[in-house]
Design an enzyme around this catalytic site. Structure first.
Site, PDB file in Angstrom:
ATOM      1  N   GLY A 213      -9.002   3.866  -2.892  1.00  0.00           N
ATOM      2  CA  GLY A 213      -8.948   2.414  -2.945  1.00  0.00           C
ATOM      3  C   GLY A 213      -9.534   1.854  -1.665  1.00  0.00           C
ATOM      4  O   GLY A 213     -10.012   2.601  -0.817  1.00  0.00           O
ATOM      5  N   SER A 214      -9.513   0.544  -1.514  1.00  0.00           N
ATOM      6  CA  SER A 214     -10.092  -0.055  -0.310  1.00  0.00           C
ATOM      7  C   SER A 214      -9.845  -1.549  -0.289  1.00  0.00           C
ATOM      8  O   SER A 214      -9.589  -2.166  -1.322  1.00  0.00           O
ATOM      9  CB  SER A 214     -11.608   0.187  -0.233  1.00  0.00           C
TER      10      SER A 214
END
Length: 777
Positions: A213-214
Site C-alpha cells: 500500500g502507500s
C-alpha cells in the site's frame, strides 16, 4: 580489475572502504590500462550509507549501482535470483511453498517471455544492464567466503548472474499482482481423473492482501508557501526481502541526475526526484488480470470450448531439483496447464471439475516497458513530461503516479497496465463465480471469443486500456492517493466515467484516504498559515495521528461511561474498565510515547465492522466526511461496541500486553539484541502513517511486516534548487552485521528526517564521505 579509494577506513571488506591492503584493491592502473577497461564508475557514500554513483556512460553507471546495492543487500538480491530461477527447493527445501514457487516461475517465465521482455529495452538500459551484471559479479569476486554477510556466507546459491537472471527478475516484479498472486494455484492445478468429480485442491497463497500500500501527496503552487511544487512519497512496503527499497543517487553528466529508491530487485530509481521533478507511486486499485471461466469437454477435462471449436490445454512439464531431509537432491517433474488465455489455476474456491476450469490472463506478462518508463521519469522536466511518458510507454505495471514540478504543478495519473475490459463486457460476459479470488477483487469472464479483451490501437500493447481511457488530473493545489481508486484524487474535481476494472466511483473511501484529505485541507482552509512548506508536509506524516480515533473515540468513550464495564463474550466475561480509562487518556496518536494505541488497534476494526453503525451514512457528495457518528442512542450498537472493546482487551491480555503500555514498548523492531520502538499504526486503526507488526504473545507487535518504508518530502527553494528530505525506516541493509542495518531506523523511531545530499556541494561537504573508484572489464 582494479580499484582505488580516497579516505582509507579500517575494514575487512570493501563494505566500509577500499585501501591498498584490502582484498580486491590494487594500485591505480596506468592511463593506457584504464583506457582499455570497459566499466568505470565512482561511488561516493555519504552518511547512512547512501551511495552516489557517477559514471560517464550507462554501462559504468550500472556497474557502480550494482556494486553499491550488493554492498548493502547482496544476500537478499542473491536470494531473489534463486527465486526467479526456480531453485528455492534445491537450496532451502520444498516447505513453505518453495516447491510451488519454483514450479510457477519455471512454468510462467518462459523463453518466449524472456525474449519479449528484452525487445523494447532502450539502448541506454541495455548498456546499464550489462554494467549491472558485471558490477554484481565484480562484487562477488571481491568478496569471497567469509567476506560476505553472515546470512549468505559460503553459501552455494550466491553465484554470478547473467542477462537471463536480470530478465527473470524484471518479469517477476511485473506479474506480482496478476498470476504472481497465487503461485500454488498454478503449480498445483491438476485435472480430475475419470473416477472423481473434482481434483485435489491447492491451498490459496498465504500472502496478506494488505501487504502492499502507500500514501502520496503532490502539492502545486496554490498550496505551497513559495509557489513551488512539493511531493510526499510514503510507500508501505515489506520490511524484509527483495521488496525492500534501497537508496541511491545516479549521475551521468549531461544525461541523467536522479536520486531516490528502487526495489532491491529493480536496477533503477522507481521513486525519487531530479532537478525539476519529484514523483512517487501508490499501488493502484486497477486490476491487472481477469479470470476466464472455461467450459470443458465433458469427455476430456484437458479440452475446453471456445465458440464453435474445442481447444486443447497445453501441458508444460518442468523439472525441479528438491533438497531432501538428508541434504541430497531429487529431481521432480511437475506439469502445469495453459489455455490460450493463460495458466489454469485451482484452489478451494476455484476447483477444476469435469465441467469447468479457470484460467488467469495477466496483462503484465506482455509489459516490457518498465525500464523505458523509468528512464523517461529520470529525465523529465515537468509534470507534463511525466504524463506524456506515461501515455507513450504505459510501463508502470501496477501503480498510480503522483508528481509535482518546481514550476508548481501537481499530477495524479493511473496509467498502469490494465486489461481493456469495460462495464458492458463485464456485464455480458460475467462468469458464474463471484468476483473474488481469495482476498482479492477479480473480474471473471466466460471463456468465449466475444469475451476477449478489447484491442485498441492507441494502447502500447494489445488488450490493455489506452491512455485516453485512463484517469489523470493536473492541478495547482493538490492531488493525493492512498490506494483507493482515482475518484477522489482531489474532491473538488472528482474523476468519473471510467471502466470499473480501474476502480470504483462514488463509493466510501478508506479511513486512511479520508485522513490524508482531511489533514491537507486543515492546512489549506486555515485562516492563517494556510500553505505548506517542507516541514509542515513532513509533520503531516509524522504526527502519527489516528483519524479513526478523532472520528469516533469520543462516542466510544461516551458508550463506555453509559454501559456496564463487565462485558459478556461467547466464552467468558471481560472487564473493560482499564481499557476505557486508558483510551480516555490516550493522545490519539500512534507515536512511541502514546498509551492506548494498541487497544485502539485491536478495537476499531471490530467497531467499524458493526452493521448499521453510522448515524450519518456515506454520502458521495460529502465523501471526505462520511460516514460518521456512531449511533450512541441505539442499544444494539452500544452493546456491539462494548463487545468489540472486550474482545480487544481479551486479545491483548491473552498476549500478555499491558493495557497501559507505551506504543514504543509494544511496537518495535529488534536489531543486534536492541529493541527500537517504532511509531505508526495500522490501516484498520485509521492511521495515515502506517506500520504493521505481527502481534507476538509476550512481546508485542514485532516483527514488523510492512508499512512506512521509504519516505520523502521533496520541494524546491525560492531560487529553484532541490530541497529534499527522506528516511528509510528499516535502514539500507537487512544484514545485522552491517553498520547500516539500524541507523536510519533509530532516526525514524524519533520521527526524524535526513537532508538528502543531491548537489555536488552537499555531497563533498558530508563529513562521512567515502569514495571508491571502480574499473573493470
Amino acid at each position: 580489475m582494479t580499484s582505488r579509494s580516497h579516505r582509507t577506513l579500517r575494514s575487512t571488506t570493501l563494505l566500509l572502504a577500499c585501501a591498498a591492503i584490502t582484498v580486491g584493491c590494487s594500485k591505480p592502473p596506468s592511463n593506457e590500462a584504464a583506457s582499455k577497461e570497459r566499466y568505470n564508475a565512482t561511488v561516493r557514500w555519504t552518511a547512512h550509507g547512501v551511495p552516489h554513483v557517477k559514471a560517464n556512460d550507462w554501462a559504468g553507471l550500472g556497474y557502480g549501482l550494482a556494486y553499491a546495492v550488493a554492498t548493502d543487500s547482496v544476500c537478499t538480491l542473491a536470494r531473489e535470483f534463486v527465486t526467479v530461477r526456480g531453485e528455492q527447493a534445491k537450496f532451502f527445501g520444498p516447505e513453505e511453498g518453495r516447491l510451488e514457487s519454483d514450479v510457477f516461475h519455471k512454468s510462467v517465465i518462459t523463453n518466449e517471455s524472456l525474449a519479449h521482455a528484452s525487445s523494447r529495452t532502450p539502448p541506454e538500459i541495455v548498456e546499464m544492464t550489462k554494467g549491472y551484471i558485471a558490477g554484481y559479479n565484480r562484487y562477488l569476486a571481491d568478496h569471497t567466503g567469509e567476506q560476505l554477510p553472515a546470512s549468505c556466507r559460503n553459501q552455494p546459491w550466491v553465484r554470478p548472474i547473467d542477462a537471463v537472471d536480470m530478465a527473470r527478475v524484471g518479469i517477476g516484479v511485473g506479474i506480482r499482482y496478476g498470476v504472481g498472486r497465487s503461485p500454488a494455484a498454478i503449480a498445483n492445478a491438476a485435472p480430475p481423473s475419470k473416477d472423481e468429480k473434482t481434483s485435489r485442491v491447492a491451498p490459496p497463497a498465504p500472502e496478506d492482501a494488505t501487504m502492499m500500500g502507500s500514501n502520496a501527496i503532490a502539492l502545486g503552487k496554490a498550496a505551497t508557501t513559495n509557489g513551488r511544487g512539493m511531493v510526499l512519497g510514503n510507500p508501505h512496503y515489506p520490511w524484509w526481502g527483495s521488496s525492500r527499497f534501497h537508496m541511491a543517487h545516479l549521475t551521468i553528466p549531461d544525461q541523467v541526475d536522479v536520486m531516490g529508491v528502487g526495489l532491491i530487485s529493480t536496477p533503477f530509481i522507481s521513486i525519487g526526484f531530479n532537478h525539476d521533478i519529484a514523483w512517487s507511486h501508490t499501488v493502484s486499485s486497477s486490476l491487472r488480470s481477469t479470470l476466464y471461466e472455461l467450459t470443458l469437454d465433458p469427455n476430456d477435462p484437458l479440452s475446453y470450448r471456445y465458440g464453435n471449436e474445442t481447444r486443447k490445454l497445453t501441458a508444460h512439464t518442468v523439472s525441479v531439483e528438491v533438497r531432501q531431509p538428508d541434504g541430497t537432491l531429487k529431481t521432480e517433474e511437475r506439469t502445469t496447464y495453459f489455455s490460450h488465455f493463460g495458466p489454469i489455476i485451482e484452489d478451494k474456491d476455484l476447483p477444476w471439475t469435469r465441467e469447468r476450469a479457470y484460467a488467469v490472463r495477466d496483462s503484465n506478462l506482455d509489459n516490457n516497458r518498465a525500464t523505458e518508463q523509468y528512464l523517461k521519469f529520470a529525465r523529465a522536466k515537468n509534470v507534463d513530461d511525466i504524463l506524456t511518458s506515461l501515455q507513450t510507454s504505459q510501463g508502470t505495471a501496477w501503480v498510480n503516479t503522483i508528481a509535482a514540478d518546481r514550476d508548481g504543478k501537481a499530477l495524479y495519473a493511473d496509467m498502469s497496465v490494465v486489461p481493456n475490459v469495460d462495464a458492458a463486457l463485464i456485464k455480458t460476459c460475467a462468469g458464474e463465480r463471484e468476483g473474488r479470488w481469495g482476498a482479492w477483487r477479480v473480474v471473471v469472464l466466460r471463456g468465449a471469443p466475444e469475451c476477449e479483451w478489447r484491442i485498441d490501437e492507441r494502447a502500447q500493447q494489445p488488450g490493455i486500456l489506452p491512455p485516453q481511457q485512463m484517469p489523470h488530473l493536473i492541478r495547482d493545489d493538490y492531488v493525493t492517493n492512498s490506494n483507493d481508486s482515482y475518484w477522489l484524487s482531489n474532491p473538488a474535481q472528482p474523476l468519473e466515467g471510467f471502466s470499473p476494472i480501474i476502480g470504483a466511483e462514488s463509493t466510501e473511501r478508506s479511513l486512511r484516504t479520508r485522513a490524508g484529505l482531511v489533514m491537507v485541507n486543515e492546512v489549506l482552509n486555515a485562516k492563517e498559515r494556510n500553505r505548506f512548506d517542507a516541514q509542515r508536509l513532513q509533520d503531516l506524516l509524522f504526527n502519527h495521528r489516528s483519524y479513526g480515533a478523532e472520528l469516533v473515540l469520543d462516542e466510544v468513550l461516551a458508550i463506555c461511561k453509559r454501559e456496564p464495564k463487565t462485558v459478556k463474550l461467547e466464552k467468558n466475561s471481560v472487564d473493560v474498565t482499564k481499557s476505557c480509562e486508558v483510551l480516555a487518556g490516550w493522545d490519539r496518536r500512534h507515536d512511541v510515547t502514546s498509551r492506548g494505541a494498541h487497544i485502539w488497534t485491536e478495537a476499531l476494526p471490530l467497531i467499524t465492522a458493526i452493521p448499521d453503525l453510522w448515524q450519518v451514512p456515506f454520502d458521495a457528495k460529502d465523501a471526505v466526511n462520511t460516514p460518521r457518528q456512531i449511533k450512541v442512542g441505539d442499544a444494539r450498537i452500544r452493546k456491539a461496541v462494548m463487545q468489540a472493546l472486550a474482545t480487544a482487551t481479551q486479545k491483548l491480555t491473552d498476549a500478555q500486553i499491558p493495557l497501559d503500555a507505551l506504543w514504543g514498548d509494544v511496537q518495535f523492531t529488534e536489531r543486534n539484541g536492541e529493541r527500537i520502538g517504532l511509531p505508526g499504526g495500522t490501516h484498520g486503526a485509521g492511521v495515515f502513517s502506517v506500520l504493521v507488526g505481527k502481534l507476538t504473545p509476550g512481546k508485542g507487535y514485532s516483527p514488523i511486516v510492512t508499512g512506512n518504508s521509504w519516505m520523502q518530502v521533496v520541494t524546491w527553494t525560492d531560487t529553484g534548487e532541490v530541497n529534499a528530505h527522506g528516511i528509510l525506516s528499516y535502514s539500507q541493509s537487512e544484514e545485522e552485521d552491517s553498520p547500516y542495518s539500524a541507523d536510519q531506523t533509530k532516526l525514524y523511531s524519533k520521527s526524524q528526517w535526513l537532508k538528502l545530499p543531491f548537489t555536488e556541494a552537499e555531497i563533498t561537504a558530508d563529513k562521512e564521505l567515502r569514495t571508491l573508484e571502480l574499473k573493470g572489464n
